[in-house]
Design an enzyme around this catalytic site. Sequence first.
Site, PDB file in Angstrom:
ATOM      1  N   GLY A  10      37.278  41.808 -52.817  1.00 49.22           N
ATOM      2  CA  GLY A  10      36.151  41.472 -52.077  1.00 49.22           C
ATOM      3  C   GLY A  10      36.319  40.349 -51.150  1.00 49.22           C
ATOM      4  CG  ASP A 100      22.428  30.092 -52.109  1.00 51.58           C
ATOM      5  OD1 ASP A 100      23.144  31.468 -52.770  1.00 51.58           O
ATOM      6  OD2 ASP A 100      21.684  30.271 -51.015  1.00 51.58           O
ATOM      7  CE1 TYR A 123      24.360  38.252 -56.347  1.00 51.12           C
ATOM      8  CE2 TYR A 123      23.472  36.750 -55.662  1.00 51.12           C
ATOM      9  CZ  TYR A 123      24.361  37.300 -55.909  1.00 51.12           C
ATOM     10  OH  TYR A 123      25.543  36.588 -55.479  1.00 51.12           O
ATOM     11  CE  LYS A 127      26.852  36.361 -59.017  1.00 53.71           C
ATOM     12  NZ  LYS A 127      28.146  36.204 -59.128  1.00 53.71           N
TER      13      LYS A 127
HETATM   14  N1  LIG Z   1      28.526  37.176 -50.507  1.00 53.36           N
HETATM   15  C1  LIG Z   1      27.749  36.165 -50.426  1.00 53.36           C
HETATM   16  O1  LIG Z   1      26.865  35.530 -49.476  1.00 53.36           O
HETATM   17  C2  LIG Z   1      27.731  35.226 -51.541  1.00 53.36           C
HETATM   18  C3  LIG Z   1      26.762  34.099 -51.899  1.00 53.36           C
HETATM   19  C4  LIG Z   1      26.636  33.384 -53.023  1.00 53.36           C
HETATM   20  C5  LIG Z   1      27.618  33.722 -53.892  1.00 53.36           C
HETATM   21  N2  LIG Z   1      28.391  34.803 -53.933  1.00 53.36           N
HETATM   22  C6  LIG Z   1      29.315  35.307 -54.914  1.00 53.36           C
HETATM   23  O2  LIG Z   1      30.614  35.055 -54.447  1.00 53.36           O
HETATM   24  C7  LIG Z   1      31.546  35.937 -55.181  1.00 53.36           C
HETATM   25  C8  LIG Z   1      32.411  36.537 -54.204  1.00 53.36           C
HETATM   26  O3  LIG Z   1      31.406  37.543 -53.380  1.00 53.36           O
HETATM   27  P1  LIG Z   1      31.835  38.595 -52.337  1.00 53.36           P
HETATM   28  O4  LIG Z   1      31.040  38.456 -51.176  1.00 53.36           O
HETATM   29  O5  LIG Z   1      33.562  38.204 -52.002  1.00 53.36           O
HETATM   30  O6  LIG Z   1      31.777  39.845 -53.033  1.00 53.36           O
HETATM   31  P2  LIG Z   1      32.282  41.264 -52.557  1.00 53.36           P
HETATM   32  O7  LIG Z   1      32.648  41.412 -51.084  1.00 53.36           O
HETATM   33  O8  LIG Z   1      31.015  42.080 -52.677  1.00 53.36           O
HETATM   34  O9  LIG Z   1      33.102  41.775 -53.432  1.00 53.36           O
HETATM   35  C9  LIG Z   1      32.930  42.103 -54.908  1.00 53.36           C
HETATM   36  C10 LIG Z   1      34.166  42.274 -55.647  1.00 53.36           C
HETATM   37  O10 LIG Z   1      33.529  42.586 -56.866  1.00 53.36           O
HETATM   38  C11 LIG Z   1      34.207  43.652 -57.406  1.00 53.36           C
HETATM   39  N3  LIG Z   1      33.322  44.479 -58.355  1.00 53.36           N
HETATM   40  C12 LIG Z   1      32.198  45.056 -58.284  1.00 53.36           C
HETATM   41  N4  LIG Z   1      31.870  45.518 -59.123  1.00 53.36           N
HETATM   42  C13 LIG Z   1      32.727  45.416 -60.176  1.00 53.36           C
HETATM   43  C14 LIG Z   1      32.653  45.654 -61.636  1.00 53.36           C
HETATM   44  N5  LIG Z   1      31.756  46.419 -62.216  1.00 53.36           N
HETATM   45  N6  LIG Z   1      33.966  45.526 -62.131  1.00 53.36           N
HETATM   46  C15 LIG Z   1      34.901  44.867 -61.652  1.00 53.36           C
HETATM   47  N7  LIG Z   1      35.093  44.240 -60.487  1.00 53.36           N
HETATM   48  C16 LIG Z   1      34.002  44.785 -59.515  1.00 53.36           C
HETATM   49  C17 LIG Z   1      34.614  44.601 -56.152  1.00 53.36           C
HETATM   50  O11 LIG Z   1      35.730  45.357 -56.515  1.00 53.36           O
HETATM   51  P3  LIG Z   1      35.863  46.810 -55.723  1.00 53.36           P
HETATM   52  O12 LIG Z   1      36.046  46.625 -54.378  1.00 53.36           O
HETATM   53  O13 LIG Z   1      37.202  47.349 -56.284  1.00 53.36           O
HETATM   54  O14 LIG Z   1      34.723  47.606 -56.115  1.00 53.36           O
HETATM   55  C18 LIG Z   1      35.241  43.603 -55.011  1.00 53.36           C
HETATM   56  O15 LIG Z   1      36.292  43.236 -55.508  1.00 53.36           O
HETATM   57  C19 LIG Z   1      30.564  36.976 -56.032  1.00 53.36           C
HETATM   58  O16 LIG Z   1      30.447  36.561 -57.401  1.00 53.36           O
HETATM   59  C20 LIG Z   1      29.162  36.610 -55.425  1.00 53.36           C
HETATM   60  O17 LIG Z   1      28.061  36.883 -56.432  1.00 53.36           O
HETATM   61  C21 LIG Z   1      28.485  35.516 -52.701  1.00 53.36           C
END
Ligand SMILES: NC(=O)c1ccc[n+]([C@@H]2O[C@H](COP(=O)([O-])OP(=O)(O)OC[C@H]3O[C@@H](n4cnc5c(N)ncnc54)[C@H](OP(=O)(O)O)[C@@H]3O)[C@@H](O)[C@H]2O)c1
Length: 278
Positions: A10, A100, A123, A127
């Site tokens: 991710g 957040d 969502y 969380k």
């Molecule tokens: N993006 C934001 O703005 C934001 C804001 C606040 C918090 N966060 C949190 O920060 C963290 C990182 O976010 P990100 O943006 O890097 O996420 P992302 O780019 O959407 O990546 C999600 C990751 O989770 C994996 N994944 C999804 N479903 C899965 C499952 N069932 N089993 C195992 N792995 C799974 C995906 O693997 P594959 O690619 O192999 O499917 C990918 O590696 C997350 O926990 C997110 O909730 C994100």
Amino acid sequence: MRVTIFGASGLLGKELMRHWHGDELVGLGSKDADIRDANRVRDAVEKSCPDWIVLSAAYTNVDDCESHPDLAFAVNRDGPINVGKAAKQVGAKLMFLSSDYVFDGKKTSPYESDDERNPQSVYGRSKAEAEVRLFEVLPEVCIARTSWLFGTGGKCFPDTILKLAASRPAVDVVSDQRGDPTYSVDLAKAIIELCRKNASGIVHVTNAGDCSWFEFAREIVKGAGLATEVHPVSTQQMARPAPRPAHSVLSPKSLRQYGVAMPTWQDALQRYLLERKN
Ligand SMILES: NC(=O)c1ccc[n+]([C@@H]2O[C@H](COP(=O)([O-])OP(=O)(O)OC[C@H]3O[C@@H](n4cnc5c(N)ncnc54)[C@H](OP(=O)(O)O)[C@@H]3O)[C@@H](O)[C@H]2O)c1
């Protein structure tokens, strides 16, 4: 130190893999170990035998979560419980990435790490419930709440704005939601530091400073040297399936306790724009 990263493919996971030096890393995507499958999680954790597990994996499409609540809770709440139990079994520490969106956004000053959760979206609820359950399974867990993540490793707001700005004379952007943009590179470095400092409890990890999406978009367009106009619009005018908190600015106090300082989001944006060009 041995470290296992769930969600290594991710936006954040890629930067953790890129910037984590000097320790033994195992990076897992959903094909390696679906976190909904307790047996596969346990096998993966037993095999990698980590000192730290970073759980970055999540179902992150906030709007899609509204129409797929079962999937959202399976991945974002039950998955972390599976990982928490596996961590406990092998005596590993756990760093869980949260959001957040566990807050309702009604506060007018920055949210502290001990402020009450009151999520408004599926969502956010998934969380928030994961956070509560993880403290029951593993009281020493570290929960890193972040927000408005951007980086070159995947889809993100600046990328969307730049693509729109390249093909339109003007873009409309919401001006009544405030938060802290966070660069995946800076977040990864802070997470690494927190693990090395044996952090536990809830820590807010974002770039310094806050803005509205409109102000963020204006800075993105300006930074990229584009002439596209950015127009402010209200949340009501840009209806989306999932409700967003109007004010989800996170206080840096909990992070400062660990002596970790984050660059401003404006500085982070400049580095992102440079990285994107190269
Ligand atoms: N993006 C934001 O703005 C934001 C804001 C606040 C918090 N966060 C949190 O920060 C963290 C990182 O976010 P990100 O943006 O890097 O996420 P992302 O780019 O959407 O990546 C999600 C990751 O989770 C994996 N994944 C999804 N479903 C899965 C499952 N069932 N089993 C195992 N792995 C799974 C995906 O693997 P594959 O690619 O192999 O499917 C990918 O590696 C997350 O926990 C997110 O909730 C994100």
